[in-house]
Design an enzyme around this catalytic site. Structure first.
Site, mmCIF file in Angstrom:
data_model
loop_
_atom_site.group_PDB
_atom_site.id
_atom_site.type_symbol
_atom_site.label_atom_id
_atom_site.label_comp_id
_atom_site.label_asym_id
_atom_site.label_seq_id
_atom_site.Cartn_x
_atom_site.Cartn_y
_atom_site.Cartn_z
ATOM 1 N N GLU A 103 4.723 13.966 12.396
ATOM 2 C CA GLU A 103 5.529 15.121 12.817
ATOM 3 C C GLU A 103 5.165 16.388 12.031
ATOM 4 O O GLU A 103 6.021 17.185 11.655
ATOM 5 C CB GLU A 103 7.026 14.812 12.719
ATOM 6 C CG GLU A 103 7.455 13.760 13.731
ATOM 7 C CD GLU A 103 8.945 13.674 13.929
ATOM 8 O OE1 GLU A 103 9.617 14.715 13.906
ATOM 9 O OE2 GLU A 103 9.440 12.548 14.099
ATOM 10 N N HIS A 146 6.326 -0.818 -12.473
ATOM 11 C CA HIS A 146 6.264 -2.273 -12.277
ATOM 12 C C HIS A 146 5.001 -2.883 -12.901
ATOM 13 O O HIS A 146 4.931 -4.105 -13.079
ATOM 14 C CB HIS A 146 6.275 -2.614 -10.780
ATOM 15 C CG HIS A 146 7.636 -2.605 -10.156
ATOM 16 N ND1 HIS A 146 8.299 -1.454 -9.820
ATOM 17 C CD2 HIS A 146 8.464 -3.641 -9.797
ATOM 18 C CE1 HIS A 146 9.461 -1.764 -9.271
ATOM 19 N NE2 HIS A 146 9.594 -3.075 -9.245
ATOM 20 N N ARG A 188 12.912 -5.731 -17.335
ATOM 21 C CA ARG A 188 11.617 -6.084 -17.924
ATOM 22 C C ARG A 188 11.605 -5.754 -19.424
ATOM 23 O O ARG A 188 11.902 -4.624 -19.819
ATOM 24 C CB ARG A 188 10.512 -5.299 -17.213
ATOM 25 C CG ARG A 188 9.128 -5.417 -17.824
ATOM 26 C CD ARG A 188 8.530 -6.797 -17.633
ATOM 27 N NE ARG A 188 7.110 -6.795 -17.965
ATOM 28 C CZ ARG A 188 6.368 -7.896 -18.030
ATOM 29 N NH1 ARG A 188 6.916 -9.068 -17.791
ATOM 30 N NH2 ARG A 188 5.094 -7.819 -18.323
ATOM 31 N N GLY A 239 1.493 -4.565 -13.205
ATOM 32 C CA GLY A 239 0.770 -5.493 -12.333
ATOM 33 C C GLY A 239 1.644 -6.085 -11.241
ATOM 34 O O GLY A 239 1.171 -6.333 -10.125
ATOM 35 N N ILE A 292 1.538 6.954 19.372
ATOM 36 C CA ILE A 292 2.872 7.106 19.952
ATOM 37 C C ILE A 292 3.775 5.949 19.515
ATOM 38 O O ILE A 292 3.485 4.777 19.802
ATOM 39 C CB ILE A 292 2.801 7.174 21.497
ATOM 40 C CG1 ILE A 292 1.817 8.279 21.940
ATOM 41 C CG2 ILE A 292 4.194 7.388 22.073
ATOM 42 C CD1 ILE A 292 2.102 9.655 21.356
ATOM 43 N N THR A 293 4.864 6.294 18.832
ATOM 44 C CA THR A 293 5.837 5.298 18.402
ATOM 45 C C THR A 293 6.547 4.712 19.622
ATOM 46 O O THR A 293 7.020 5.457 20.478
ATOM 47 C CB THR A 293 6.857 5.937 17.445
ATOM 48 O OG1 THR A 293 6.161 6.568 16.367
ATOM 49 C CG2 THR A 293 7.810 4.901 16.879
ATOM 50 N N THR A 305 0.861 14.065 20.608
ATOM 51 C CA THR A 305 -0.449 13.909 19.962
ATOM 52 C C THR A 305 -1.464 13.226 20.874
ATOM 53 O O THR A 305 -1.130 12.301 21.619
ATOM 54 C CB THR A 305 -0.298 13.094 18.665
ATOM 55 O OG1 THR A 305 0.581 13.792 17.783
ATOM 56 C CG2 THR A 305 -1.628 12.881 17.974
#
Length: 384
Positions: free
Chosen positions: A366, A341, A271, A343, A160-161, A129
């Site tokens: 990718e 979940h 919950r 808030g 680039i990773t 890229t």
């Protein structure tokens, strides 16, 4: 569509447990610290090398684990279930840089680089890229001009990773006319090569513990011994590497989705509202039912593509389908996880918000979801 049989055997379960234990012991205690400060934990990846997670697909003769795609999917799934950032880096190291050298390197290149990459001693990067070319990789501007036994590189690569922390990178550069699919070449470049530098770390929404930066080339001289395959084959090679890379991102997405689902399920069971656990309300239980179903489907698509890859069969369509469906599922499941979940899902006290931030990249990296649809549509026209 091609369908294949696969089974989860005893060895795969042992590998799953190993990856799960690693993630719980070495990743979970630190993941929010790494995320908040955008720390790329280099030492963790050296540790992963000891477990065989840095050379999963590399044959044992080159110091790798010698495993297949089902094991690879399983490892990525378990690691990404805890932290998508770490899963992303494992995927990029294994399926891009390391796999490119394994697939297209000559024997000398394999002997030189694969043991260091597979052991985790070295971390790898992969550059396709550019700032102006994302999906349109064929229009890249980074050039490599021949000068005797060398190529002289000028230009840059973006997003680039491991651009900063890697010891070696595989980069695709233009050696012919712009837009010519046979006008690009893959080169191996080591850190410290004059004229080869990295930019600042990107400040990202999610995947914050996975390092992302630019690579720069300023009259960078690379010897022709570092060409992977033939001059002019770089773009064609990269398409084949991305075929396998889609399995990686599908597995990464699967893990993120599973982590978000398990967190939501646990919360819904604990919950209470109106005198009972919220999982007993149909509005919540139906959400969880859809999440579980889509995760199951994503895993089947991903493992189907992995089996085809291991059998050496064409899996361009199946890989794209797995990547498309799994990545979109990760986003959907993470979004519903926040909703369940309530808030609390919007706070960093619960894991839901991190899965939500990490998931989105899976629909972009990718090959975007739109590109996957383009690949799939082309394949079904060619092979109805």
């Amino acid at each position: 569509m091609t369908h294949v049989e696969f089974e989860i055997d005893e060895q795969l379960e042992m590998i799953r447990q190993s990856a799960k234990d690693f993630a719980e012991n070495y990743i979970r205690p630190h993941l929010m610290d790494w995320d908040e400060a955008q720390i790329f934990p280099v030492e963790l990846f050296h540790k992963m090398g000891e477990y065989g997670f840095m050379g999963i697909l590399v044959p044992e003769m080159y110091g790798g684990s010698g495993l297949g795609y089902q094991e690879y999917i399983t490892i990525l799934d378990e690691i990404s279930k805890v932290c998508g950032s770490i899963g992303l880096s494992v995927a990029a190291h294994n399926s891009l840089c390391t796999n490119h050298i394994l697939t297209f390197g000559n024997e000398e290149q394999k002997q030189k680089y694969l043991p260091k990459l597979a052991s985790g001693e070295w971390i790898g990067a992969w550059g396709l890229t550019e700032t102006g070319t994302g999906s349109d990789a064929g229009g890249m501007s980074t050039t490599a001009v021949e000068d005797g036994d060398y190529f002289v590189l000028n230009g840059s690569k973006n997003f680039i990773t491991h651009a900063i922390s890697s010891e070696v990178a595989v980069v695709i550069v233009r050696t012919g006319a712009k837009g010519d699919s046979h006008g690009m070449t893959a080169l191996i470049i080591e850190k410290g090569t004059p004229g080869f530098t990295a930019g600042k770390k990107e400040n990202k929404l999610g995947m914050r513990a996975s390092e992302t930066a630019c690579l720069f080339f300023d009259n960078c001289r690379v010897h022709k011994d570092n060409v992977l395959g033939e001059i002019g084959d770089g773009f064609v090679q990269s398409l084949k590497i991305l075929d396998g890379g889609r399995i990686s991102i599908a597995a990464l997405s699967l893990g993120i989705a599973r982590g978000a689902y398990e967190a939501a399920l646990k919360y819904a069971q604990e919950r209470e509202q109106f005198g009972k656990a919220i999982i007993n309300f149909q509005g919540i239980s139906f959400k969880l039912a859809e999440m579980a179903t889509k995760i199951e489907a994503a895993e089947l698509l991903t493992r189907n593509a992995g089996t085809l890859k291991m059998q050496g069969k064409k899996m361009t369509k199946e890989g794209a389908m797995a990547k498309l469906f799994a990545s979109e599922t990760a986003v959907e499941v993470a979004t519903e996880g926040i909703q369940i979940h309530g808030g609390y899902g919007y706070t960093k006290d619960f894991p839901a918000e991190k899965f939500y931030r990490d998931a989105k990249l899976c629909t972009i990296g990718e090959g975007t979801s739109e590109i996957q649809k383009l690949v799939i549509s082309r394949e079904i026209v060619k092979h109805p």
